[in-house]
Each structure stands twice: as C-alpha cells, then as structure tokens.
Design a protein around this motif. Structure first.
Motif, mmCIF file in Angstrom:
data_model
loop_
_atom_site.group_PDB
_atom_site.id
_atom_site.type_symbol
_atom_site.label_atom_id
_atom_site.label_comp_id
_atom_site.label_asym_id
_atom_site.label_seq_id
_atom_site.Cartn_x
_atom_site.Cartn_y
_atom_site.Cartn_z
ATOM 1 N N LYS A 17 0.806 -1.220 0.000
ATOM 2 C CA LYS A 17 0.000 0.000 0.000
ATOM 3 C C LYS A 17 0.842 1.274 0.000
ATOM 4 C CE LYS A 17 -1.952 -1.265 3.777
ATOM 5 N NZ LYS A 17 -1.155 -2.516 3.870
ATOM 6 N N PRO A 41 -3.156 4.561 10.680
ATOM 7 C CA PRO A 41 -3.146 5.645 11.663
ATOM 8 C C PRO A 41 -2.180 6.764 11.273
ATOM 9 C CG PRO A 41 -1.860 3.771 12.456
ATOM 10 C CD PRO A 41 -2.531 3.324 11.201
ATOM 11 N N ARG A 43 0.233 8.795 12.838
ATOM 12 C CA ARG A 43 0.921 8.601 14.118
ATOM 13 C C ARG A 43 1.465 9.875 14.740
ATOM 14 N NH1 ARG A 43 3.425 2.501 13.741
ATOM 15 N NH2 ARG A 43 2.347 1.830 11.866
ATOM 16 N N ILE A 55 0.772 -0.363 18.642
ATOM 17 C CA ILE A 55 1.152 -1.210 17.495
ATOM 18 C C ILE A 55 2.568 -1.753 17.674
ATOM 19 C CG2 ILE A 55 1.581 -1.244 15.012
ATOM 20 C CD1 ILE A 55 -0.492 0.931 14.687
ATOM 21 N N PHE A 70 -8.359 4.381 17.113
ATOM 22 C CA PHE A 70 -8.132 4.375 15.658
ATOM 23 C C PHE A 70 -9.209 5.213 14.963
ATOM 24 C CE2 PHE A 70 -5.461 0.389 15.984
ATOM 25 C CZ PHE A 70 -4.435 0.757 15.118
ATOM 26 N N ARG A 95 -4.828 3.178 4.117
ATOM 27 C CA ARG A 95 -5.743 2.607 5.119
ATOM 28 C C ARG A 95 -6.774 3.633 5.589
ATOM 29 N NH1 ARG A 95 -4.044 -2.375 6.969
ATOM 30 N NH2 ARG A 95 -1.807 -2.746 7.106
ATOM 31 N N GLU A 146 5.503 -5.792 13.833
ATOM 32 C CA GLU A 146 4.434 -5.103 14.553
ATOM 33 C C GLU A 146 3.387 -6.083 15.098
ATOM 34 O OE1 GLU A 146 3.128 -1.774 12.016
ATOM 35 O OE2 GLU A 146 4.673 -0.556 12.993
ATOM 36 N N TYR A 148 0.217 -6.831 14.808
ATOM 37 C CA TYR A 148 -0.741 -7.663 14.065
ATOM 38 C C TYR A 148 -0.090 -8.506 12.968
ATOM 39 C CZ TYR A 148 -4.315 -4.716 16.286
ATOM 40 O OH TYR A 148 -5.124 -4.057 17.178
ATOM 41 N N GLU A 149 1.232 -8.433 12.864
ATOM 42 C CA GLU A 149 1.905 -9.139 11.769
ATOM 43 C C GLU A 149 2.180 -10.603 12.112
ATOM 44 O OE1 GLU A 149 5.121 -6.540 10.606
ATOM 45 O OE2 GLU A 149 3.735 -5.132 9.670
ATOM 46 N N ASN A 176 1.700 -8.733 -8.632
ATOM 47 C CA ASN A 176 2.267 -8.157 -9.845
ATOM 48 C C ASN A 176 3.469 -7.266 -9.487
ATOM 49 O OD1 ASN A 176 2.432 -7.269 -12.542
ATOM 50 N ND2 ASN A 176 0.190 -7.235 -12.710
ATOM 51 N N ILE A 178 5.766 -3.887 -8.984
ATOM 52 C CA ILE A 178 5.460 -2.531 -8.507
ATOM 53 C C ILE A 178 5.092 -1.628 -9.683
ATOM 54 C CG2 ILE A 178 6.498 -0.461 -7.449
ATOM 55 C CD1 ILE A 178 8.067 -2.367 -5.569
HETATM 56 N N1 T5A Z 1 -4.849 -0.786 11.944
HETATM 57 C C1 T5A Z 1 -4.917 0.293 11.113
HETATM 58 C C2 T5A Z 1 -5.918 -1.091 12.799
HETATM 59 O O1 T5A Z 1 -5.865 -2.065 13.555
HETATM 60 N N2 T5A Z 1 -7.016 -0.281 12.814
HETATM 61 C C3 T5A Z 1 -7.139 0.821 11.988
HETATM 62 O O2 T5A Z 1 -8.163 1.546 12.046
HETATM 63 C C4 T5A Z 1 -6.029 1.123 11.108
HETATM 64 C C5 T5A Z 1 -6.111 2.330 10.212
HETATM 65 C C6 T5A Z 1 -0.395 -0.328 11.169
HETATM 66 C C7 T5A Z 1 -1.319 -1.352 11.734
HETATM 67 O O3 T5A Z 1 -2.500 -0.755 12.210
HETATM 68 C C8 T5A Z 1 -3.609 -1.600 11.977
HETATM 69 C C9 T5A Z 1 -3.254 -2.306 10.706
HETATM 70 C C10 T5A Z 1 -1.752 -2.444 10.772
HETATM 71 O O4 T5A Z 1 -1.412 -3.700 11.341
HETATM 72 P P1 T5A Z 1 0.251 0.717 8.871
HETATM 73 O O5 T5A Z 1 0.920 1.883 9.499
HETATM 74 O O6 T5A Z 1 -0.492 0.953 7.611
HETATM 75 O O7 T5A Z 1 -0.783 0.072 9.891
HETATM 76 O O8 T5A Z 1 1.266 -0.493 8.640
HETATM 77 P P2 T5A Z 1 2.685 -0.480 7.966
HETATM 78 O O9 T5A Z 1 3.474 -1.465 8.761
HETATM 79 O O10 T5A Z 1 3.205 0.877 7.741
HETATM 80 O O11 T5A Z 1 2.378 -0.952 6.477
HETATM 81 P P3 T5A Z 1 2.061 -2.370 5.986
HETATM 82 O O12 T5A Z 1 2.725 -3.384 6.832
HETATM 83 O O13 T5A Z 1 0.604 -2.516 5.850
HETATM 84 O O14 T5A Z 1 2.784 -2.457 4.562
HETATM 85 P P4 T5A Z 1 2.318 -1.881 3.136
HETATM 86 O O15 T5A Z 1 2.242 -0.414 3.189
HETATM 87 O O16 T5A Z 1 1.136 -2.618 2.623
HETATM 88 O O17 T5A Z 1 3.545 -2.357 2.241
HETATM 89 P P5 T5A Z 1 4.832 -1.523 1.722
HETATM 90 O O18 T5A Z 1 4.457 -0.695 0.572
HETATM 91 O O19 T5A Z 1 5.478 -0.904 2.875
HETATM 92 O O20 T5A Z 1 5.687 -2.747 1.169
HETATM 93 C C11 T5A Z 1 6.167 -3.777 2.017
HETATM 94 C C12 T5A Z 1 7.427 -4.393 1.424
HETATM 95 O O21 T5A Z 1 7.123 -5.065 0.190
HETATM 96 C C13 T5A Z 1 7.834 -4.505 -0.910
HETATM 97 C C14 T5A Z 1 8.278 -3.127 -0.444
HETATM 98 O O22 T5A Z 1 9.437 -2.720 -1.111
HETATM 99 C C15 T5A Z 1 8.514 -3.364 1.055
HETATM 100 O O23 T5A Z 1 9.750 -3.960 1.293
HETATM 101 N N3 T5A Z 1 6.882 -4.464 -2.049
HETATM 102 C C16 T5A Z 1 6.866 -5.361 -3.062
HETATM 103 N N4 T5A Z 1 7.641 -6.438 -3.322
HETATM 104 C C17 T5A Z 1 7.344 -7.148 -4.464
HETATM 105 N N5 T5A Z 1 6.349 -6.818 -5.316
HETATM 106 C C18 T5A Z 1 5.554 -5.758 -5.107
HETATM 107 N N6 T5A Z 1 4.566 -5.447 -5.941
HETATM 108 C C19 T5A Z 1 5.803 -4.983 -3.911
HETATM 109 N N7 T5A Z 1 5.205 -3.862 -3.379
HETATM 110 C C20 T5A Z 1 5.872 -3.579 -2.250
#
Ligand code: T5A
Ligand code: NA
Length: 204
Positions: A17, A41, A43, A55, A70, A95, A146, A148-149, A176, A178
């Motif tokens: 995302k 969020p 932050r 988190i 949240f 998100r 984190e 929830y991971e 797919n 990036i």
């Molecule tokens: N949450 C959130 C709740 O419980 N309640 C709520 O109301 C809300 C809003 C933090 C947590 O909060 C929870 C959900 C979450 O557990 P966050 O800040 O969005 O939420 O979490 P982050 O840790 O920042 O982000 P994510 O873990 O969700 O990751 P992303 O943003 O989906 O992924 P991204 O872009 O950082 O990429 C991850 C890795 O994959 C690679 C990237 O280079 C990076 O290394 N990548 C790819 N690799 C191969 N092919 C592709 N197409 C790729 N795209 C990216």
C-alpha cells in the motif's frame, strides 16, 4: 470549484500500500492534479502517538479502547480532509475505516459494533484493495515486527476485508510488479478524479 477525489488503499500488512500510494501521488502531482499522501493511523497526533505505542507493543490497551482510538484518529482529521478535498486536492489515503473494522472484528468483536463509530466519515470515491496471499506478504520487508503481523491473524483480517467489499472497490493483484500495479492505478485514478470532480462529497 471542482473537488478532489478521496482514494483509499486497503489490504493486509505488506501488500504494498505505502509503496503504491507514494508513487501514485508523485504521478498525479506531475500530471496536473494536486494530490497528497495521507495515512491512517496518522501517528503524529497525540492520539496517533498512543496508537503507535500500541502497534509497536510498547503498551497494552483494551481492544475496544484501541478501536475507538483508531476511529478518533480519523475523526480528528476530518475537518482538514474536507477542506483539502473541497479545495480540489485529491487525497490518496493509506488505510481507512475498513482496516479499523477488519482488524478489530478479526479479534472477535462484533462487526456492526466495529463499524458504528466510523459511520458518516467522508465516503471514498474508490477503494483499491491490494490482494495477496498472506504466505507471500509475510516474506516481504520486515513482516513480523508489529503487533498484528502474525500470519494466522492476517488470514482472518483478509476474510473480514472480503465482507466489507462493495461496488466502490477495485481488487488489484498485489503479486504483480510494482511498476505494473502503478501503471494500472494511474489510469484508473485519472478517470475517478475526472468523474467525481463535479459530484458532492458523500458521507456514509
Ligand atoms: N490498523 C490500522 C488497525 O488495527 N485499525 C485501523 O483503524 C487502522 C487504520 C499499522 C497497523 O495498524 C492496523 C493495521 C496495521 O497492522 P500501517 O501503518 O499501515 O498500519 O502499517 P505499515 O506497517 O506501515 O504498512 P504495511 O505493513 O501494511 O505495509 P504496506 O504499506 O502494505 O507495504 P509496503 O508498501 O510498505 O511494502 C512492504 C514491502 O514489500 C515490498 C516493499 O518494497 C517493502 O519492502 N513491495 C513489493 N515487493 C514485491 N512486489 C511488489 N509489488 C511490492 N510492493 C511492495
Ligand atoms: Na504501510
């Protein structure tokens, strides 16, 4: 005055995302559309700091309390969100309330209770859902750091996201590359901005 569009990205952790939000905002700003990258969020606010500590497993909170935080984190930014959209800025939001409902209901809390506090938030013009098998997402980046991971929990979250889908969602295959995903999102988003610029902002 034409309004900007509210574009939301959803998906499980590490679905890509943030990567896509950043690239999409850069593209829009380089192609004559004012756009900003937002995230929830958010932050940086006082509420967001508490969420961040939760988190990152630096504190414990009651499940309902953290759900409401949240939601409050979204509501505290609604006035600015509306101001931006109404002044013609497109918001690309990493998100939104769907994550709120999916993550808390995956803990076993009632789905309708989870939805209730986010009712009447500005309605997204489009939700891009980055779809990826959890087993693949869990190999990306620093998955596992984190709260929830955890793969089993993320699978339940994914089922909850499926229950939230409606006509405003576009499901994207996040396996797919990036660049391929980016290209598809750019084309789709330009149409959304064009189609919604004269429409009033909805609140549901
Ligand atoms: N949450 C959130 C709740 O419980 N309640 C709520 O109301 C809300 C809003 C933090 C947590 O909060 C929870 C959900 C979450 O557990 P966050 O800040 O969005 O939420 O979490 P982050 O840790 O920042 O982000 P994510 O873990 O969700 O990751 P992303 O943003 O989906 O992924 P991204 O872009 O950082 O990429 C991850 C890795 O994959 C690679 C990237 O280079 C990076 O290394 N990548 C790819 N690799 C191969 N092919 C592709 N197409 C790729 N795209 C990216
Ligand atoms: Na992210």
């Amino acid at each position: 005055m034409t309004r900007g569009s509210l574009i939301v990205f959803e998906g499980c952790d590490k679905s890509g995302k943030s990567t896509q939000c950043k690239k999409l905002v850069e593209y829009l700003n380089n192609h004559g559309n004012q756009a900003e990258q937002w995230r929830f969020p958010e932050r940086s606010t006082e509420i967001g700091k508490v969420i961040n500590d939760y988190i990152e497993k630096k504190c414990e909170l009651h499940d309902r309390a953290v759900h409401l935080l949240f939601s409050a984190n979204r509501w505290e930014l609604v006035p600015l969100m509306k101001e931006k959209l109404e002044s013609g800025v497109t918001l690309v939001v990493d998100r939104y309330a769907f994550s709120g409902v999916a993550f808390t209901s995956a803990k076993g809390l009632d789905f309708e209770w989870c939805k209730s506090c986010d009712r009447e938030l500005p309605t997204p013009d489009k939700v891009f859902y980055l779809d990826i098998p959890i087993d693949e997402a869990s190999t990306r980046g620093d998955f596992g750091g984190e709260r929830y991971e955890v793969s089993s929990f993320q699978k339940t979250v994914q089922e909850k996201f499926q229950q939230l889908q409606d006509d405003s969602w576009e499901i994207i295959d996040a396996r797919n590359t990036i660049e391929n995903i980016h290209k598809l999102l750019c084309e789709s988003t330009l149409k959304i901005i064009e189609n919604n610029k004269e429409n009033p902002l909805k609140m549901t």
